[in-house]
Write a protein that holds these residues in place. Structure first.
Motif, PDB file in Angstrom:
ATOM      1  N   LEU A 144       0.819  -1.217   0.000  1.00 18.52           N
ATOM      2  CA  LEU A 144       0.000   0.000   0.000  1.00 18.52           C
ATOM      3  C   LEU A 144       0.850   1.262   0.000  1.00 18.52           C
ATOM      4  CD1 LEU A 144      -2.745  -0.943   2.637  1.00 18.52           C
ATOM      5  CD2 LEU A 144      -2.692  -1.414   0.182  1.00 18.52           C
ATOM      6  N   ALA A 145       2.170   1.110  -0.043  1.00 19.90           N
ATOM      7  CA  ALA A 145       3.063   2.265  -0.001  1.00 19.90           C
ATOM      8  C   ALA A 145       2.766   3.203  -1.171  1.00 19.90           C
ATOM      9  CB  ALA A 145       4.517   1.810  -0.035  1.00 19.90           C
ATOM     10  N   GLY A 146       2.766   4.460  -0.889  1.00 19.27           N
ATOM     11  CA  GLY A 146       2.505   5.452  -1.930  1.00 19.27           C
ATOM     12  C   GLY A 146       1.039   5.637  -2.252  1.00 19.27           C
ATOM     13  N   GLN A 147       0.146   4.969  -1.550  1.00 20.12           N
ATOM     14  CA  GLN A 147      -1.301   5.097  -1.777  1.00 20.12           C
ATOM     15  C   GLN A 147      -1.990   5.402  -0.444  1.00 20.12           C
ATOM     16  OE1 GLN A 147      -2.949   2.273  -4.848  1.00 20.12           O
ATOM     17  NE2 GLN A 147      -1.099   1.103  -4.342  1.00 20.12           N
ATOM     18  N   PRO A 148      -1.798   6.613   0.063  1.00 18.70           N
ATOM     19  CA  PRO A 148      -2.327   6.958   1.394  1.00 18.70           C
ATOM     20  C   PRO A 148      -3.840   6.834   1.493  1.00 18.70           C
ATOM     21  CG  PRO A 148      -1.615   8.931   0.210  1.00 18.70           C
ATOM     22  CD  PRO A 148      -1.107   7.751  -0.570  1.00 18.70           C
ATOM     23  N   ALA A 149      -4.569   7.042   0.383  1.00 18.81           N
ATOM     24  CA  ALA A 149      -6.030   6.937   0.451  1.00 18.81           C
ATOM     25  C   ALA A 149      -6.457   5.519   0.784  1.00 18.81           C
ATOM     26  CB  ALA A 149      -6.646   7.382  -0.877  1.00 18.81           C
ATOM     27  N   LEU A 150      -5.730   4.525   0.233  1.00 16.92           N
ATOM     28  CA  LEU A 150      -6.073   3.135   0.531  1.00 16.92           C
ATOM     29  C   LEU A 150      -5.794   2.809   1.990  1.00 16.92           C
ATOM     30  CD1 LEU A 150      -4.771   1.224  -2.642  1.00 16.92           C
ATOM     31  CD2 LEU A 150      -7.101   1.976  -2.117  1.00 16.92           C
ATOM     32  N   ALA A 152      -7.448  -5.546  -0.142  1.00 15.13           N
ATOM     33  CA  ALA A 152      -7.414  -7.007   0.012  1.00 15.13           C
ATOM     34  C   ALA A 152      -6.620  -7.657  -1.118  1.00 15.13           C
ATOM     35  CB  ALA A 152      -8.839  -7.543   0.065  1.00 15.13           C
ATOM     36  N   ALA A 153      -6.788  -7.120  -2.338  1.00 14.16           N
ATOM     37  CA  ALA A 153      -6.070  -7.699  -3.472  1.00 14.16           C
ATOM     38  C   ALA A 153      -4.573  -7.428  -3.378  1.00 14.16           C
ATOM     39  CB  ALA A 153      -6.638  -7.133  -4.765  1.00 14.16           C
ATOM     40  N   ARG A 201     -20.220   5.271  -0.146  1.00 14.90           N
ATOM     41  CA  ARG A 201     -19.994   3.921   0.376  1.00 14.90           C
ATOM     42  C   ARG A 201     -19.429   3.004  -0.702  1.00 14.90           C
ATOM     43  NH1 ARG A 201     -24.131   0.125   0.150  1.00 14.90           N
ATOM     44  NH2 ARG A 201     -23.817  -0.364   2.353  1.00 14.90           N
ATOM     45  N   ASN A 202     -19.753   3.208  -1.976  1.00 14.58           N
ATOM     46  CA  ASN A 202     -19.186   2.365  -3.034  1.00 14.58           C
ATOM     47  C   ASN A 202     -17.687   2.603  -3.182  1.00 14.58           C
ATOM     48  OD1 ASN A 202     -21.659   1.225  -3.562  1.00 14.58           O
ATOM     49  ND2 ASN A 202     -22.156   2.606  -5.251  1.00 14.58           N
ATOM     50  N   THR A 203     -17.272   3.854  -2.929  1.00 17.14           N
ATOM     51  CA  THR A 203     -15.834   4.150  -2.960  1.00 17.14           C
ATOM     52  C   THR A 203     -15.120   3.389  -1.861  1.00 17.14           C
ATOM     53  OG1 THR A 203     -16.294   6.359  -3.834  1.00 17.14           O
ATOM     54  CG2 THR A 203     -14.131   6.004  -2.848  1.00 17.14           C
ATOM     55  N   VAL A 204     -15.741   3.306  -0.687  1.00 21.91           N
ATOM     56  CA  VAL A 204     -15.150   2.537   0.419  1.00 21.91           C
ATOM     57  C   VAL A 204     -15.017   1.068   0.019  1.00 21.91           C
ATOM     58  CG1 VAL A 204     -15.436   1.814   2.810  1.00 21.91           C
ATOM     59  CG2 VAL A 204     -16.048   4.145   2.139  1.00 21.91           C
ATOM     60  N   GLN A 215     -14.784  -0.254  -2.948  1.00 22.15           N
ATOM     61  CA  GLN A 215     -13.758  -0.421  -3.974  1.00 22.15           C
ATOM     62  C   GLN A 215     -12.358  -0.333  -3.373  1.00 22.15           C
ATOM     63  OE1 GLN A 215     -14.714   2.600  -6.824  1.00 22.15           O
ATOM     64  NE2 GLN A 215     -16.661   1.635  -7.432  1.00 22.15           N
ATOM     65  N   ARG A 216     -12.149   0.622  -2.470  1.00 21.66           N
ATOM     66  CA  ARG A 216     -10.824   0.782  -1.866  1.00 21.66           C
ATOM     67  C   ARG A 216     -10.474  -0.411  -0.979  1.00 21.66           C
ATOM     68  NH1 ARG A 216     -10.781   7.149   0.117  1.00 21.66           N
ATOM     69  NH2 ARG A 216     -10.828   8.100  -1.972  1.00 21.66           N
TER      70      ARG A 216
END
Length: 506
Positions: A441-447, A483-484, A472-475, A477-478
């Motif tokens: 997740l490095a470099g992706q602070p929103a995730l 998880a992936a 809520r759909n954005t949540v 998806q993130r």
């Protein structure tokens, strides 16, 4: 009972008329209404006589039903036949009205009496009660309606006067010489003298009409009532304002701030509706101006800002803002976006002038010995107490506490500072483990932030969406993306616990 003829033997004067908090109406203004055709036939024709309402009663003793300041209207139904031209009944009747604080008496001619009884005229003249003759074509309802119309006009004029004064005082406070400008504007608005007294009781500045020496001395003496420094043994609950009169001049004083010792004094010959409100506005402005000047807080904050901009570390600048540790508070209003005025008001309520408004969030740096309480209309997140070096971390704590408070609809949440299992692991080892586990997740602070909020809210999509301000759909998806990337089963409580541990240390 209506029409009762029983009169009391003794008269106990009312201590003071309990007049309603509405602008009074000059009796002369009511007499000037041509549609009413009222005529004063007894009592002093004083231009200063005012009434606070109209009340109709046929009680022989209206004393228990008057608040004070009314125009009492009667058709004389209560007058017994035996009264005739005898003055005893009318003397008692008028005395009871005067004792109750009645401002005037209106007597309706017809249908009961063709003229106003001469004995009633004599009694009103003797007791100094204005007596009005109400002609047959004028109903008591019309008189009462006229009184309320005049009161509404007076109220509107008062509000307009106060509003204009507030605007002029605010403009004066923004001038290069704010304190003298505010005093000049106040003295003009009140047609009197405005004086600022220092903590030692001396006159710092003044404006307006000069007053006689004895009036100046009386005003200076009244200052001691509200200045706590002049009474070392006085309890903390000293009055914020006080009033008095001297030689027909109205005096008023207002304590400025919370114990700095500055006092505003006002002296004017005529007291009008709205004067107290106008003087109170000036007192608030002067409290802000003298508070900065007296405490030096403004200069200290300016110095701290300059040093920070020039590269000084926070721990070196912190003493200028006051000793001790601090709490960081993040706040968001429940309705509209905050503005600078609302932000400053929140800071004042929390007991700190260190306020920052950015991105619809108000941040306040509060002394650690002050315990923030829920504020109406706001949602608050509070950090753990921290020293200057830890303020950035405390800022993060407050932001997360605010997000949780908004998601759970709590008015205030505090960062949990109690020891946890994470404290049993050496900090260096915990940080290394966190970096390794969260590397995808490095470099992706929103995730990372979405995953942290989602885990903290027990996997609630809706509450996480509220906390982050996204759909809520954005949540969904993130979290699915997390998880992936992590190749983890986020439905597994052990996986969730390990990720939560890592996110807390990251």
């Amino acid at each position: 009972m209506e029409g009762s003829h029983t009169m009391p033997e003794t008269i106990t004067p009312a201590p003071a008329p309990a007049v309603p908090p509405t602008p009074p109406v000059p009796l002369q203004a009511l007499l000037a209404r041509e549609d009413l055709a009222l005529r004063q036939i007894a009592g002093p024709a004083d231009a200063g006589t005012v009434i606070h309402g109209a009340h109709t009663s046929e009680m022989a003793d209206p004393f228990p039903y008057l608040l004070g300041g009314e125009l009492l209207l009667t058709a004389g139904v209560h007058i017994p036949q035996a009264a005739g031209s005898s003055g005893a009944y009318f003397a008692d009747y008028v005395s009871r009205i005067v004792a109750a604080g009645g401002a005037a008496l209106g007597f309706g001619v017809a249908p009961v009496h063709d003229t106003v009884p001469p004995a009633l005229v004599a009694a009103c003249e003797q007791r100094g009660l204005p007596l009005l003759e109400v002609p047959p074509h004028t109903t008591f309802s019309a008189v009462a309606r006229a009184v309320w119309q005049l009161m509404a006009q007076a109220r509107l004029a008062e509000l307009r006067r106060v509003t204009e004064a507030q605007q002029s005082l605010a403009a004066a406070a923004a001038r290069p010489d704010p304190i003298p400008s505010v005093l000049r504007q106040l003295s003009q608005r009140l047609s009197g003298r405005a004086v600022l007294y220092g903590p030692d009781g001396t006159e710092v500045a003044g404006a307006g009409r000069e007053t006689p020496g004895e009036v100046r001395a009386a005003l200076a003496g009244l200052v001691d009532v509200v200045r706590p420094a002049s009474h070392p043994a006085k309890p903390p609950s000293h009055p914020a304002s006080a009033t008095d009169t001297h030689g027909g001049v109205h005096l008023a004083v207002y304590a400025l701030g919370a114990g700095e010792g500055f006092v505003l004094g006002v002296a004017n010959a005529r007291r009008e509706a709205g004067d107290h409100t106008i003087a109170s506005v000036a007192a608030v402005l002067l409290a802000l101006l003298t508070g900065e000047h007296h405490s030096g807080a403004g200069a200290a904050r300016s110095s701290a800002l300059v040093r920070l901009l020039l590269g000084a570390p926070p721990e070196e600048v912190a003493p200028l803002l006051g000793a001790g540790r601090r709490l960081v508070v993040h706040a968001r209003p429940e309705a509209q976006a905050p503005d600078p005025v609302a932000a400053s008001a929140l800071g004042a309520a929390l007991g700190s002038p260190l306020v920052d408004l950015a991105d619809e969030v108000v941040r306040v740096l509060v002394p650690a010995d002050r315990v923030p309480q829920p504020q109406p209309g706001w949602t608050l997140g509070v950090s753990a107490p921290a020293g200057p070096r830890e303020w950035p971390a405390a800022d993060t704590q407050a932001a997360r506490a605010l997000a949780r408070a908004r998601a759970t609809r709590a008015p205030l949440l505090r960062h949990a500072a109690r020891p946890t299992l994470a404290d049993l692991v050496p900090a260096a080892d915990a940080e290394t483990h966190a970096r390794t586990l969260l590397a995808p997740l490095a470099g992706q602070p929103a995730l990372a932030e979405t995953l942290r909020a989602w885990l903290s809210l027990h996997g609630s999509w809706d509450r996480t969406a509220v906390a982050l301000g996204v759909h809520r759909n954005t949540v969904r998806q993130r979290v699915a993306r997390c998880a992936a990337l992590l190749e983890a089963d986020l439905d597994d409580p052990d996986v969730r616990m390990e990720l939560w541990f890592a996110l807390r240390r990251d």
